[in-house]
Design an enzyme around this catalytic site. Sequence first.
Site, PDB file in Angstrom:
ATOM      1  N   GLY A  74       0.822  -1.110   0.176  1.00  0.00           N
ATOM      2  CA  GLY A  74       0.008  -0.160  -0.010  1.00  0.00           C
ATOM      3  C   GLY A  74       0.674   1.269  -0.048  1.00  0.00           C
ATOM      4  O   GLY A  74       0.276   2.391  -0.247  1.00  0.00           O
ATOM      5  N   LYS A  93       4.046  12.778  -4.021  1.00  0.00           N
ATOM      6  CA  LYS A  93       2.733  12.383  -3.765  1.00  0.00           C
ATOM      7  C   LYS A  93       2.574  11.198  -2.620  1.00  0.00           C
ATOM      8  O   LYS A  93       2.021  11.394  -1.640  1.00  0.00           O
ATOM      9  CB  LYS A  93       1.810  12.193  -4.938  1.00  0.00           C
ATOM     10  CG  LYS A  93       0.308  12.283  -4.836  1.00  0.00           C
ATOM     11  CD  LYS A  93      -0.219  12.187  -6.281  1.00  0.00           C
ATOM     12  CE  LYS A  93      -1.691  12.702  -6.147  1.00  0.00           C
ATOM     13  NZ  LYS A  93      -2.158  12.711  -7.524  1.00  0.00           N
ATOM     14  N   THR A  94       2.923  10.033  -3.129  1.00  0.00           N
ATOM     15  CA  THR A  94       2.900   8.908  -2.386  1.00  0.00           C
ATOM     16  C   THR A  94       3.724   9.095  -0.949  1.00  0.00           C
ATOM     17  O   THR A  94       3.401   8.505  -0.061  1.00  0.00           O
ATOM     18  CB  THR A  94       3.435   7.728  -3.256  1.00  0.00           C
ATOM     19  OG1 THR A  94       4.522   7.813  -3.738  1.00  0.00           O
ATOM     20  CG2 THR A  94       2.226   7.009  -3.968  1.00  0.00           C
ATOM     21  N   GLY A 108      14.039   5.788   1.861  1.00  0.00           N
ATOM     22  CA  GLY A 108      12.957   4.971   2.163  1.00  0.00           C
ATOM     23  C   GLY A 108      12.426   5.926   3.439  1.00  0.00           C
ATOM     24  O   GLY A 108      12.825   6.141   4.422  1.00  0.00           O
ATOM     25  N   GLY A 158       8.827   4.620   4.763  1.00  0.00           N
ATOM     26  CA  GLY A 158       7.475   4.079   5.273  1.00  0.00           C
ATOM     27  C   GLY A 158       7.277   4.214   6.780  1.00  0.00           C
ATOM     28  O   GLY A 158       6.290   3.928   7.165  1.00  0.00           O
ATOM     29  N   GLU A 159       8.186   4.102   7.413  1.00  0.00           N
ATOM     30  CA  GLU A 159       8.264   4.300   8.975  1.00  0.00           C
ATOM     31  C   GLU A 159       8.556   5.625   9.665  1.00  0.00           C
ATOM     32  O   GLU A 159       7.949   5.881  10.797  1.00  0.00           O
ATOM     33  CB  GLU A 159       8.850   3.245   9.639  1.00  0.00           C
ATOM     34  CG  GLU A 159       8.461   1.970   9.100  1.00  0.00           C
ATOM     35  CD  GLU A 159       9.337   0.674   9.431  1.00  0.00           C
ATOM     36  OE1 GLU A 159       9.206  -0.089  10.220  1.00  0.00           O
ATOM     37  OE2 GLU A 159      10.238   0.404   8.378  1.00  0.00           O
TER      38      GLU A 159
HETATM   39 MO1  MOS Z   1       7.505  -2.910   8.990  1.00  0.00          MO
HETATM   40  S1  MOS Z   1       6.899  -2.775  10.955  1.00  0.00           S
HETATM   41  O1  MOS Z   1       8.958  -3.575   8.967  1.00  0.00           O
HETATM   42  O2  MOS Z   1       6.256  -3.611   8.073  1.00  0.00           O
END
Ligand code: MOS
Length: 743
Positions: free
Chosen positions: A472, A637-638, A706, A708-709
């Site tokens: 996602g 955007k993402t 990166g 994501g976190e």
């Molecule tokens: Mo992430 S917590 O490594 O999906």
Amino acid sequence: MTTYIGTPTSRVDGRAKVTGAAKYAGEFNTTGLAHASLVTSTIAKGRVVRIDASEALSVAGVIEVLTHQNRPPMASADSAYKDDVAPEGSPFRPLYDNRIWFNGQPIALVVAEESEIARFAASLIRVKYDKEDHVTDVYRQRDAAFALKAPANPAENPFAPPKPRGTAEQAFAAAEARHRGEYYVPIEHHNPMELYASTVIFEAGGKLTIYDKTQGVQNVQRYVCSVLDMEPGDVRVMSPFVGGGFGSGLRPQFQVVLAALAARALQRSVRLVLTRQQMYVLGYRPAMIQQIELGANAGGTLDAITHEATTVTSQYEDFHQQETGWSGLLYKCATAKHTHKLARLDLATPCDMRAPSAATAVYALECAMDELAVALKLDPIELRLRCYSDRDQHTDRPYSSKSLRDCYRQGAEAFGWTKRNPEPRSMRDGTELVGWGMATGVWEALQVPIAVRIVLTANGHAEVSCATSDIGTGTYTIMAQVAADMLGLPLDSVTIKLGDSTLPQSPVEGGSWIAASVSNGIATTSDAVREEVLRLAKQMPNSPLADTTPDEVALADGKLVSKQDASRAVSIADAMRHGGVDRIEQEKTTTFTDDGSHAHNTHSAIFAEVKVDEQLGVIRVTRVVSAVAAGRILNTKTARSQIIGGVVWGIGMALHEETLVDHNFGRIMNANIAEYHVPVNADVHDIEVIFVDESDDIVNPLGIKGLGEIGIVGVAAAIANAIHHATGKRVRDLPITLDKLQR
Ligand code: MOS
């Protein structure tokens, strides 16, 4: 060539998702599909004495009830159940034997012609238990928790607490200013929108094609093969779309092995979809009790940091990350001491959840820093600047890049921080107290070996494939952007294939490592494609590129072009036609060698405004500014969506989220999204995301880190600090609910 990289490109899979064309694991169909439903234990510890399935089996349409007594064979060695991200210990085995490890454990599987029949019949299974005493309260197990050892060589266990630096306890005792606090983060759950599901297609000859909700198709494929003793060629795992994972799908979950077991037992295709309630035993963010001591001199530089954490694990695995290490890393400080203890509870094993360890540990550190700033009468940004470290404090090495100063500056400016009156309860808006707080965020910039295949056809189309997932985050889109730029093609001439175990090797999508890894992987394979086009172009009579090297040419607009002289070009179609080929196929593995000379991290500065109703204590997070330094941003955007999502989650962590266990039964009480509170639209107001320029030619060739976190890290602390500023009240245990504010 960067036509697409760095631009706000809409998701290439967006249309498929909003029209319903994108299929998820529980949506794949086949003729003769049977439907399974789980029966779960109602005790937390003990043994199953008897399972009476007679009533369930008498329901019309019920095909079979599988239990530990009649299931097909499963592997017996622990090693067979280990997956790529398994912690130390003995992994959980569904329907293996009569042992009960946690309340909600799967103990029987009802398979029927229809899912409603299976679910109804599951309610008719009668179970007799031999019950034992359980413990599910971390505070009750706190004294029995065991300390993790720091290994002599940190490479042996990167998740062990770092070795102490200097003598932190003495330095703390001698410090001019001291802060000590205990902070608590409860168990929290991922709650991805998509339910965990597996559809197992039973093919001729017993081969299995498994549509599974997972963050790593090859991890699941290896797991199913080893647990069920099957050949890799006989198990294909697919996960083309994933409706959120956040870490809950890093490990193979029990629904996949149960659905595969049933398919093999019945020689028939089977689907198992878990209920939301059943998903609460798949893993969770471990509860964390932490004590932090900060010793500083009056000038606002740190002399001592001690961080002691107790986190939760199961009876059968030692799950942990290096939670306390973040404190010793982030700020300049001569001494640091880290202690990490694990408390065993009769619960399922926890698992990674978005920014595992940092989300919880940095919450405590950044609240403690705020408390120290108050004690020193220093602006909280000023304290952080005085403690700023250009070097990784654990290993004393520079960062490949660290633009955290710019995050503080740009974030503060966008927020209007200079207008803050430092006095608590000094700012108001009508009946509401206004508070402004800030915090730092930090995460790792990781990268992992990965293989990418590119097939370039003479008609100017490229297919790029890799077994990675898109949970996602937008992986399809950034892969298409990078490939389009590297191959000089329009975005819609690139097709991405992922989420299929038969594709080139990829680890699980997690740790924020896939964007950097797969992008550089695409670059590597694109280089090989370009070299092959050049080889063909050179063979043409009177080739204008006869004496050029691969570095001197680029792919652009369907041509191979000299970088020095654009008039020297050969069309890809001509080169292929002359060479007698209609496609060029290359597959390369990219590895990331790290000479250890630099630390690689992402950083952020978060600023939050809260408004607190003075009478009622209602807290609203009215504004958040998150300034992020994460290397090159592939898609603004993402990327922005990732950070907004992290901030929303941070609001939930600060104010709402808490998994409640009834310790009498050892059972999670609020295993549903009605009672497990997450922020809804009305809880979310203005969120501004700033990406700070950060070029990094050391971390990897494309300079990607990166993100994501990083978006969640520090958010809860910024909000907690804002609440203190608004109210003068310091609440250290999350979530900060009205009752705690009124106490
Ligand atoms: Mo992430 S917590 O490594 O999906």
